[in-house]
Design a protein around this motif. Structure first.
Motif, mmCIF file in Angstrom:
data_model
loop_
_atom_site.group_PDB
_atom_site.id
_atom_site.type_symbol
_atom_site.label_atom_id
_atom_site.label_comp_id
_atom_site.label_asym_id
_atom_site.label_seq_id
_atom_site.Cartn_x
_atom_site.Cartn_y
_atom_site.Cartn_z
ATOM 1 N N LEU A 135 18.085 -5.185 -6.946
ATOM 2 C CA LEU A 135 16.778 -5.726 -7.324
ATOM 3 C C LEU A 135 16.645 -7.244 -7.239
ATOM 4 C CD1 LEU A 135 16.168 -3.452 -10.447
ATOM 5 C CD2 LEU A 135 15.230 -3.175 -8.138
ATOM 6 N N ASN A 160 17.083 -11.111 -5.914
ATOM 7 C CA ASN A 160 17.383 -11.987 -4.772
ATOM 8 C C ASN A 160 17.847 -13.358 -5.236
ATOM 9 O OD1 ASN A 160 16.984 -10.248 -2.681
ATOM 10 N ND2 ASN A 160 14.888 -10.917 -2.240
ATOM 11 N N SER A 187 17.579 -14.748 -0.349
ATOM 12 C CA SER A 187 16.379 -14.289 0.357
ATOM 13 C C SER A 187 16.119 -15.055 1.655
ATOM 14 C CB SER A 187 15.159 -14.337 -0.564
ATOM 15 O OG SER A 187 15.065 -15.602 -1.148
HETATM 16 C C1 LIG Z 1 14.585 -10.007 -1.347
HETATM 17 O O1 LIG Z 1 14.759 -10.548 -0.043
HETATM 18 C C2 LIG Z 1 14.537 -9.605 0.983
HETATM 19 C C3 LIG Z 1 14.913 -10.259 2.284
HETATM 20 O O2 LIG Z 1 14.305 -11.503 2.407
HETATM 21 C C4 LIG Z 1 13.087 -9.124 0.924
HETATM 22 O O3 LIG Z 1 12.883 -8.152 1.920
HETATM 23 C C5 LIG Z 1 12.797 -8.525 -0.438
HETATM 24 O O4 LIG Z 1 11.446 -8.218 -0.550
HETATM 25 C C6 LIG Z 1 13.166 -9.517 -1.526
HETATM 26 N N1 LIG Z 1 13.069 -8.858 -2.814
HETATM 27 C C7 LIG Z 1 12.501 -9.421 -3.856
HETATM 28 C C8 LIG Z 1 12.514 -8.625 -5.124
HETATM 29 O O5 LIG Z 1 11.991 -10.531 -3.805
#
Ligand SMILES: *[C@@H]1O[C@H](CO)[C@@H](O)[C@H](O)[C@H]1NC(C)=O
Ligand SMILES: *[C@@H]1O[C@H](CO)[C@@H](O)[C@H](O)[C@H]1NC(C)=O
Ligand SMILES: *[C@@H]1O[C@H](CO)[C@@H](O)[C@H](O)[C@H]1NC(C)=O
Ligand SMILES: *[C@@H]1O[C@H](CO)[C@@H](O)[C@H](O)[C@H]1NC(C)=O
Ligand SMILES: *[C@@H]1O[C@H](CO)[C@@H](O)[C@H](O)[C@H]1NC(C)=O
Ligand SMILES: *[C@@H]1O[C@H](CO)[C@@H](O)[C@H](O)[C@H]1NC(C)=O
Ligand SMILES: *[C@@H]1O[C@H](CO)[C@@H](O)[C@H](O)[C@H]1NC(C)=O
Ligand SMILES: *[C@@H]1O[C@H](CO)[C@@H](O)[C@H](O)[C@H]1NC(C)=O
Length: 430
Positions: free
Chosen positions: A375, A377, A397
């Protein structure tokens, strides 16, 4: 003569399957070669010491010259390495090179130079890196005759190795000094030119660089266990604009080494061996705000390579060991961890945990947990010290952030985890 060479080559092959003439092999395949350890203990490190002995000519052949200039106790350190290389790893001979801060005249002693030339490998022992520079250079960073001979040997493919201060002293870039400089002190007070400041609670450095055997990187040792991430990042950020400054630094963990081959060429490549990892920081995209007692840096890209991973040093391309798999989609925890002691100030990571560490250093734990989280990032860890507290933010991320792991087979075996492109920001919290 020609015939004799071929004959001895065949003989070696017959006697010992893998042992082809190492000098020949190095010159033609590996080029200039460094093996740099982050502090290697004598037990449990067959792979690292074995690699040094092998690349120096092999069991019963390796003639190792030990540079003890970093050490405060010549005799004891010499005896220690005689035990390691002769008794435990069966080198042919060990020569303790008698050059140190109290005996710099040995630098130009023809007998010493002659003995150095007879060696098939050189090992720089630990201690304080600044003593290596004081011992092997004359004024104004002019290399001594003994150092020039070692460099010539390196150029012909003779392996140069070192551990701890013996690894930290290798770069042509800014060199870390020893002392008690912690990450917290470095973040709070900054880092200083050792020729101008003498308080060793500050992190000091040599702006003229180290021995000059590897270009482009600061090297630090005893890394994750002593929570040195903050001090390496601050040192890069304080010095990258200097003549010998750089945007890139390595932090080598204890019982871990980088084997760097083809040094100085486009194919310069480091491979990680041993139990832990090598931290690699890049501040080339960072924004820095530094004042006394307050500091912040954004966009530090950090990478952590473990056993079998490698890195091309010129283009910074990383190759993760095929024994590891990408973690994305296979994360094991829902949330990432945070830490209240991100640089292990109040946590001692004991060497006796090897080869399977029970306690991972905090920075390593938080970063791993982020790549192992379904969950989150982003995560963070705070310094144990306050006023100010520094917070280390981590994010996966960004582009190219990836974790790789070799899962442990059972509860007794740990996962071996690496990652690339973790974005780190550090800032003081009021
Ligand atoms: C986390 O990072 C990934 C890749 O950038 C992205 O696809 C995902 O939506 C992000 N998740 C959150 C909870 O921000
Ligand atoms: C050098 O000499 C000083 C003074 O005698 C001594 O304190 C120090 O331990 C010596 N250093 C080494 C590396 O032998
Ligand atoms: C080191 O060993 C040599 C030779 O055995 C001896 O002469 C010397 O006093 C020793 N040095 C120290 C500091 O113990
Ligand atoms: C100093 O170096 C010379 C070689 O030049 C060596 O013979 C002598 O033992 C060394 N002295 C010490 C105290 O290490
Ligand atoms: C990086 O350099 C190595 C060695 O020259 C080369 O094999 C590799 O293809 C390069 N990688 C990239 C992405 O350019
Ligand atoms: C870094 O600073 C520059 C100039 O001060 C600014 O233009 C840039 O947006 C900043 N970048 C980040 C990531 O904050
Ligand atoms: C510091 O470490 C000791 C020993 O592990 C522990 O008892 C103590 O609670 C720690 N202090 C803090 C503030 O976490
Ligand atoms: C780091 O700082 C940059 C620039 O301010 C910001 O865009 C980014 O979200 C921050 N990352 C983390 C992990 O805090």
């Amino acid at each position: 003569m020609e015939w004799f060479c071929h004959y001895s080559l065949v003989l070696l092959l017959t006697v010992n399957g893998f042992l082809i003439d190492e000098k020949f092999q190095q010159k033609n395949r590996l080029g200039r070669t460094l093996v740099l350890g982050g502090g290697i203990y004598d037990d449990n490190n067959k792979e690292i010491y074995g690699t040094i002995v092998r690349l120096a000519g092999g069991v019963n052949h390796a003639k190792l010259g030990i540079v003890l200039a970093a050490s405060g106790d010549f005799n004891a350190t010499c005896t220690f390495y005689q035990n390691v290389f002769l008794d435990m790893y069966h080198a042919h001979s060990v020569y303790c090179i008698p050059i140190n801060v109290n005996n710099t005249s040995a630098n130009s002693d023809p007998l010493v130079i002659e003995r150095i030339k007879q060696q098939t490998g050189i090992f720089f022992a630990g201690g304080e890196p600044e003593r290596v520079i004081e011992s092997l250079f004359y004024k104004n960073h002019v290399p001594s005759p003994a150092l020039l001979v070692i460099k010539e040997m390196f150029d012909t493919g003779i392996i140069i190795s070192g551990s701890s201060a013996g690894a930290e002293c290798m770069p042509s870039a800014v060199m870390v000094w020893g002392g008690t400089g912690s990450s917290y002190n470095a973040l709070q007070f900054g880092t200083y030119d050792g020729s101008e400041v003498s308080d060793r609670d500050y992190q000091l450095y040599d702006k003229d660089g180290g021995l000059g055997l590897l270009d482009g990187f600061i090297i630090d040792a005893h890394f994750s266990d002593r929570g040195r991430e903050g001090r390496l990042i601050r040192l890069l950020s304080d010095t990258h604009h200097l003549h010998h400054g750089t945007d890139w630094g390595f932090g080598i963990d204890e019982d871990t080494a980088m084997v760097i081959t083809n040094v100085g060429t486009e194919n310069e490549k480091a491979e990680v061996i041993g139990y832990k990892g090598v931290f690699f920081a890049d501040v080339s995209q960072s924004n820095i705000t530094a004042k006394y007692h307050s500091y912040s840096i954004t966009n530090v890209m950090v990478h952590y390579l473990t056993h079998g991973d490698s890195l091309f040093l010129k283009n910074k391309t990383m190759i993760f060991s095929s024994t590891k798999s990408p973690m994305i989609g296979f994360e094991r925890n829902s949330r990432a961890m945070t830490s209240t002691d991100i640089f292990n100030t109040n946590i001692t990571i004991s060497h006796s945990n090897e080869p399977f560490p029970v306690h991972y250093p905090e920075f390593v734990k938080v970063a791993k947990s982020l790549f192992d989280s379904k969950l989150d990032n982003v995560s963070y860890g705070d310094t144990y010290e306050h006023n100010p507290t520094f917070r280390v933010y981590m994010s996966r991320s960004g582009t190219g952030a990836k974790g790789y792991t070799e899962r442990g087979q059972d509860l007794q075996t740990n996962d071996i985890t690496s990652y690339t492109n973790l974005q780190v920001n550090i800032t003081s919290l009021g």
